[in-house]
Motif scaffolding. Structure first.
Motif, PDB file in Angstrom:
ATOM      1  N   UNK A 178     -33.396  63.055 -19.392  1.00  0.00           N
ATOM      2  CA  UNK A 178     -34.798  62.880 -19.768  1.00  0.00           C
ATOM      3  C   UNK A 178     -35.493  64.230 -19.900  1.00  0.00           C
ATOM      4  N   UNK A 179     -35.212  65.139 -18.983  1.00  0.00           N
ATOM      5  CA  UNK A 179     -35.818  66.475 -19.056  1.00  0.00           C
ATOM      6  C   UNK A 179     -35.293  67.246 -20.257  1.00  0.00           C
ATOM      7  N   UNK A 180     -34.007  67.073 -20.554  1.00  0.00           N
ATOM      8  CA  UNK A 180     -33.430  67.760 -21.715  1.00  0.00           C
ATOM      9  C   UNK A 180     -34.076  67.265 -23.000  1.00  0.00           C
ATOM     10  N   UNK A 181     -34.289  65.968 -23.116  1.00  0.00           N
ATOM     11  CA  UNK A 181     -34.945  65.422 -24.303  1.00  0.00           C
ATOM     12  C   UNK A 181     -36.368  65.971 -24.415  1.00  0.00           C
ATOM     13  N   UNK A 182     -37.064  66.087 -23.280  1.00  0.00           N
ATOM     14  CA  UNK A 182     -38.421  66.661 -23.300  1.00  0.00           C
ATOM     15  C   UNK A 182     -38.380  68.099 -23.793  1.00  0.00           C
ATOM     16  N   UNK A 183     -37.355  68.858 -23.392  1.00  0.00           N
ATOM     17  CA  UNK A 183     -37.245  70.242 -23.850  1.00  0.00           C
ATOM     18  C   UNK A 183     -36.904  70.312 -25.330  1.00  0.00           C
ATOM     19  N   UNK A 184     -36.019  69.424 -25.782  1.00  0.00           N
ATOM     20  CA  UNK A 184     -35.731  69.353 -27.221  1.00  0.00           C
ATOM     21  C   UNK A 184     -37.022  69.086 -27.996  1.00  0.00           C
ATOM     22  N   UNK A 185     -37.845  68.178 -27.488  1.00  0.00           N
ATOM     23  CA  UNK A 185     -39.098  67.853 -28.177  1.00  0.00           C
ATOM     24  C   UNK A 185     -40.060  69.029 -28.174  1.00  0.00           C
ATOM     25  N   UNK A 201     -22.696  67.125 -35.428  1.00  0.00           N
ATOM     26  CA  UNK A 201     -21.479  67.070 -34.604  1.00  0.00           C
ATOM     27  C   UNK A 201     -21.782  66.524 -33.202  1.00  0.00           C
ATOM     28  N   UNK A 202     -22.996  66.720 -32.729  1.00  0.00           N
ATOM     29  CA  UNK A 202     -23.352  66.297 -31.376  1.00  0.00           C
ATOM     30  C   UNK A 202     -23.485  64.782 -31.249  1.00  0.00           C
ATOM     31  N   UNK A 203     -23.957  64.137 -32.310  1.00  0.00           N
ATOM     32  CA  UNK A 203     -24.199  62.691 -32.241  1.00  0.00           C
ATOM     33  C   UNK A 203     -22.916  61.915 -31.910  1.00  0.00           C
ATOM     34  N   UNK A 204     -21.812  62.115 -32.640  1.00  0.00           N
ATOM     35  CA  UNK A 204     -20.598  61.376 -32.270  1.00  0.00           C
ATOM     36  C   UNK A 204     -20.042  61.758 -30.908  1.00  0.00           C
ATOM     37  N   UNK A 205     -20.272  63.000 -30.476  1.00  0.00           N
ATOM     38  CA  UNK A 205     -19.832  63.383 -29.135  1.00  0.00           C
ATOM     39  C   UNK A 205     -20.501  62.510 -28.078  1.00  0.00           C
ATOM     40  N   UNK A 206     -21.791  62.272 -28.254  1.00  0.00           N
ATOM     41  CA  UNK A 206     -22.511  61.431 -27.299  1.00  0.00           C
ATOM     42  C   UNK A 206     -22.052  59.976 -27.408  1.00  0.00           C
ATOM     43  N   UNK A 207     -21.901  59.489 -28.618  1.00  0.00           N
ATOM     44  CA  UNK A 207     -21.575  58.075 -28.817  1.00  0.00           C
ATOM     45  C   UNK A 207     -20.143  57.738 -28.414  1.00  0.00           C
ATOM     46  N   UNK A 208     -19.272  58.711 -28.444  1.00  0.00           N
ATOM     47  CA  UNK A 208     -17.896  58.475 -28.006  1.00  0.00           C
ATOM     48  C   UNK A 208     -17.820  58.147 -26.519  1.00  0.00           C
ATOM     49  N   UNK A 209     -18.858  58.492 -25.771  1.00  0.00           N
ATOM     50  CA  UNK A 209     -18.862  58.255 -24.329  1.00  0.00           C
ATOM     51  C   UNK A 209     -19.670  57.014 -23.952  1.00  0.00           C
ATOM     52  N   UNK A 210     -20.065  56.235 -24.952  1.00  0.00           N
ATOM     53  CA  UNK A 210     -20.770  54.975 -24.722  1.00  0.00           C
ATOM     54  C   UNK A 210     -19.749  53.839 -24.796  1.00  0.00           C
ATOM     55  N   UNK A 211     -19.631  53.068 -23.723  1.00  0.00           N
ATOM     56  CA  UNK A 211     -18.654  51.979 -23.670  1.00  0.00           C
ATOM     57  C   UNK A 211     -19.308  50.717 -23.108  1.00  0.00           C
ATOM     58  N   UNK A 212     -18.748  49.586 -23.455  1.00  0.00           N
ATOM     59  CA  UNK A 212     -19.172  48.318 -22.848  1.00  0.00           C
ATOM     60  C   UNK A 212     -18.168  47.854 -21.793  1.00  0.00           C
ATOM     61  N   UNK A 213     -16.945  48.373 -21.903  1.00  0.00           N
ATOM     62  CA  UNK A 213     -15.901  48.089 -20.920  1.00  0.00           C
ATOM     63  C   UNK A 213     -15.691  49.339 -20.082  1.00  0.00           C
ATOM     64  N   UNK A 214     -16.076  49.339 -18.814  1.00  0.00           N
ATOM     65  CA  UNK A 214     -15.973  50.562 -18.005  1.00  0.00           C
ATOM     66  C   UNK A 214     -14.551  51.097 -17.912  1.00  0.00           C
ATOM     67  N   UNK A 215     -13.556  50.234 -18.000  1.00  0.00           N
ATOM     68  CA  UNK A 215     -12.169  50.682 -17.902  1.00  0.00           C
ATOM     69  C   UNK A 215     -11.764  51.559 -19.076  1.00  0.00           C
ATOM     70  N   UNK A 216     -12.526  51.507 -20.169  1.00  0.00           N
ATOM     71  CA  UNK A 216     -12.228  52.329 -21.338  1.00  0.00           C
ATOM     72  C   UNK A 216     -13.004  53.647 -21.336  1.00  0.00           C
ATOM     73  N   UNK A 256     -28.746  57.033 -24.925  1.00  0.00           N
ATOM     74  CA  UNK A 256     -30.096  57.564 -25.122  1.00  0.00           C
ATOM     75  C   UNK A 256     -30.052  58.935 -25.802  1.00  0.00           C
ATOM     76  N   UNK A 257     -29.146  59.791 -25.330  1.00  0.00           N
ATOM     77  CA  UNK A 257     -29.024  61.118 -25.935  1.00  0.00           C
ATOM     78  C   UNK A 257     -28.569  61.007 -27.388  1.00  0.00           C
ATOM     79  N   UNK A 258     -27.581  60.147 -27.658  1.00  0.00           N
ATOM     80  CA  UNK A 258     -27.101  59.983 -29.023  1.00  0.00           C
ATOM     81  C   UNK A 258     -28.165  59.431 -29.951  1.00  0.00           C
ATOM     82  N   UNK A 259     -28.906  58.437 -29.488  1.00  0.00           N
ATOM     83  CA  UNK A 259     -29.966  57.855 -30.310  1.00  0.00           C
ATOM     84  C   UNK A 259     -31.072  58.867 -30.577  1.00  0.00           C
TER      85      UNK A 259
END
Length: 614
Positions: A178-185, A201-216, A256-259
């Motif tokens: 949240x603080x990082x997003x405030x600094x970006x803004x 390049x940053x957007x897919x890096x963030x989204x690659x770490x979003x999962x619905x199955x924690x085991x993945x 949140x970071x990716x969006x």
């Protein structure tokens, strides 16, 4: 390169100030000097808990400091200013020789960390940058957190307490984001934003770490590695806790970071290339040049050095091309080395890793001729984790002084069948042995050094040493294949090209596309690799300058020592019995490394004293 987790600005400018010490007022007794150094280390360590973990200090393994706040930056300024005043109360002339070096280094650090803060740079980042740019595609907490939390990195996962510590660290990530997003803004309002190509390049890096199955999830790694000796109740509790942390804290935060990056930041990102295009960017870049090179050379001077080195190395490449009787110019030779299947013999990632391990075996017998000091820290070769491989370069992660964690040479392998052999030998010499592994490990293992020096990092000496090690290939029994030697020359050319394109982009208006074209014209590389490298320089201005500037200084020091102490092997061979040769290359290497990294001017004085004492 060595993967950096700095305790602040690792290599900083302002060396001239180190030599302009004022007479102390009410001087503090010299016997208190070690206490000052130890106190400084203890005060700053909890402010950089991730760095402490990487150094084997496990006291803060459950902490994640929010370094994105104004209060944090103010606390750093207060710490540095306070210790600078206390340091000035010592009479440097009365200190022992080793303590004088520590005095100079600490004064250098404190003064220039303060300078960086005044220029709006984030001291606690992996790489110094504006505080309004909290991370990029190459470095920053969202990426390094994945390395720590995968279960195979610096964060220990051996005891139940270790597992609980990591959960404590995870709990701080949503607040940090949240603080990082405030600094970006804040940067968006001030016009201090990243180039669009980097944000993409940053957007897919963030989204690659979003999962619905924690085991993945990458962060489920520690659970898959749960020690068998844990009680069943602990296994059940920790598994549930990690699943919850992934689904309620980690994955939502990365989403949140990716969006934010995709929807809000990318449209406001800039079309320009260099740091100099930002408000205050010219002064920041000049500081970053001094920061990474630990010299007073201007961007224009370094640009000219780069052009000269590119021409010199090209001449040597043409000499090898003539030796090969290759029918074509260098460009054609580069294309042949990029495309011919003889240079791509591998099928699986493990084949590539075994290729590097074989290099270590081949040169092992010759290492003892060039080094008498060797590290005790274990060493491994590993493949770079998939989530960051696309934007990663080969890198070295330091082990711990107690040997509990080995030094690791990480190799990004996107497609093993396309991995080329030319340059593998020089890459291993640089990133692994005797490059970063010898330098970093010997420094950390030297308990006679104060801790702020045992765990210090100066890119000019550290990366300069690693690049210098590439020139030791023939002395270590490598580079017997002309194509492998061409690969080594190409690696050196790569570092010379950096001097031209980094200064060109950030101070002379060179565009990303022009920088890529310059790289392709002078290196045996692919467009994809050249693009990744150029975008790395865009993300961390000045860092790429440290390699060649440091290498040139170390080669200068070696040549000076050879001439002063007897001329080395060349004169022994041609004028036997006429020289009392006191020069030893192994002794030179040992002396260069034994006190750890330091600014280049401080290193110059130290090596001059050593040569005089011989």
């Amino acid at each position: 390169m060595r993967k950096l987790l700095l305790t602040g600005l690792g290599a900083l400018a302002g060396l001239a100030a180190c030599n302009q010490t004022k007479a102390p007022v009410a001087a503090t007794p010299v016997a208190d000097f070690p206490a000052l150094l130890g106190g400084y280390w203890e005060r700053q360590a909890p402010l950089f808990p991730l760095a402490a973990t990487s150094q084997g200090d496990n006291r803060f393994n459950d902490r994640l400091v929010n370094d994105q706040t104004r209060a944090f930056r103010d606390s750093l300024a207060g710490l540095y200013q306070g210790y600078l005043g206390r340091l000035g109360r010592f009479d440097r002339a009365k200190l022992a020789v080793g303590d004088r070096v520590s005095y100079d280094i600490l004064q250098y650090d404190l003064q220039t960390r303060l300078e960086g803060l005044k220029l709006g740079l984030a001291v606690g980042a992996d790489f110094p940058n504006s505080w309004m740019i909290p991370f990029n595609q190459f470095g920053g907490l969202p990426l390094s957190l994945g390395q720590y939390g995968a279960g195979t990195g610096a964060q220990p996962f051996k005891t139940v307490q270790d597992y609980d510590n990591w959960l404590g660290r995870v709990h701080g990530f949503p607040v940090w984001a949240d603080s990082a997003i405030a600094n970006f803004r804040a940067g968006m309002k001030a016009g201090v934003v990243l180039p669009k190509t980097l944000v993409a390049k940053m957007v897919p890096q963030m989204r690659d770490l979003v999962v619905s199955d924690p085991a993945k999830s990458l962060f489920y790694g520690p659970i898959t590695l749960l020690p068998k000796g844990f009680a069943d109740a602990d296994k059940t509790r920790l598994t549930t806790a990690y699943q919850k942390a992934i689904l309620t804290e980690l994955a939502p935060t990365y989403k949140k970071l990716g969006d934010f990056l995709a929807k809000e930041y990318l449209p406001r990102a800039r079309a320009t290339t260099g740091h100099g295009a930002l408000p205050g960017g010219k002064a920041q870049y000049e500081f970053l040049v001094k920061n990474w090179t630990t010299t007073r050379r201007t961007p224009a001077e370094i640009h000219d050095i780069g052009l000269h080195e590119v021409a010199r190395i090209r001449q040597e490449m043409n000499a090898v091309r003539t030796q090969l009787v290759f029918h074509g110019d260098l460009k054609a030779l580069f294309e042949y080395m990029k495309t011919d299947r003889r240079f791509m013999p591998y099928k699986e990632p493990e084949d590539v890793l075994n290729g590097f391990r074989a290099i270590q075996t081949r040169m092992q017998p010759n290492l003892k001729k060039l080094f008498t000091r060797v590290p005790k820290t274990p060493f491994e070769v590993r493949q770079t984790e998939a989530f960051r491989a696309a934007s990663a370069s080969a890198e070295y992660n330091a082990g711990t002084p107690d040997g509990a964690r080995p030094g690791i040479f990480y190799v990004p392998i996107l497609d093993a069948t396309q991995y080329r052999t030319p340059g593998m030998e020089s890459l291993f010499l640089h990133e692994a042995i005797p490059g970063h592994h010898y330098q970093v490990s010997l420094q950390q293992e030297n308990t006679a050094l104060p801790k702020f020096r045992r765990f210090a990092w100066y890119g000019a000496m550290g990366e300069g040493w690693a690049l210098y090690c590439e020139s030791l290939g023939k002395e270590l029994g490598l580079y017997k294949d002309p194509y492998e030697y061409l690969g080594a020359l190409s690696q050196e050319m790569h570092r010379a090209v950096r001097l031209v394109v980094d200064t060109g982009m950030h101070s002379q208006g060179l565009t990303r596309e022009q920088a890529i074209a310059y790289s392709l014209a002078n290196e045996a590389t692919t467009r994809a690799a050249a693009t990744a490298e150029i975008e790395r320089y865009m993300a961390i201005p000045g860092q790429a300058l440290s390699y060649k500037i440091g290498q040139l200084k170390i080669r200068e020091l070696r040549n000076r020592a050879e001439q002063k102490l007897g001329g080395g092997e060349h004169l022994r061979e041609h004028y036997p019995g006429q020289y009392r040769d006191k020069y030893s290359l192994a002794a030179f290497h040992d002396e260069l490394l034994k006190d750890g990294v330091m600014p280049l001017d401080v290193l110059d004085k130290k090596m001059t004293r050593w040569a005089d004492a011989q």
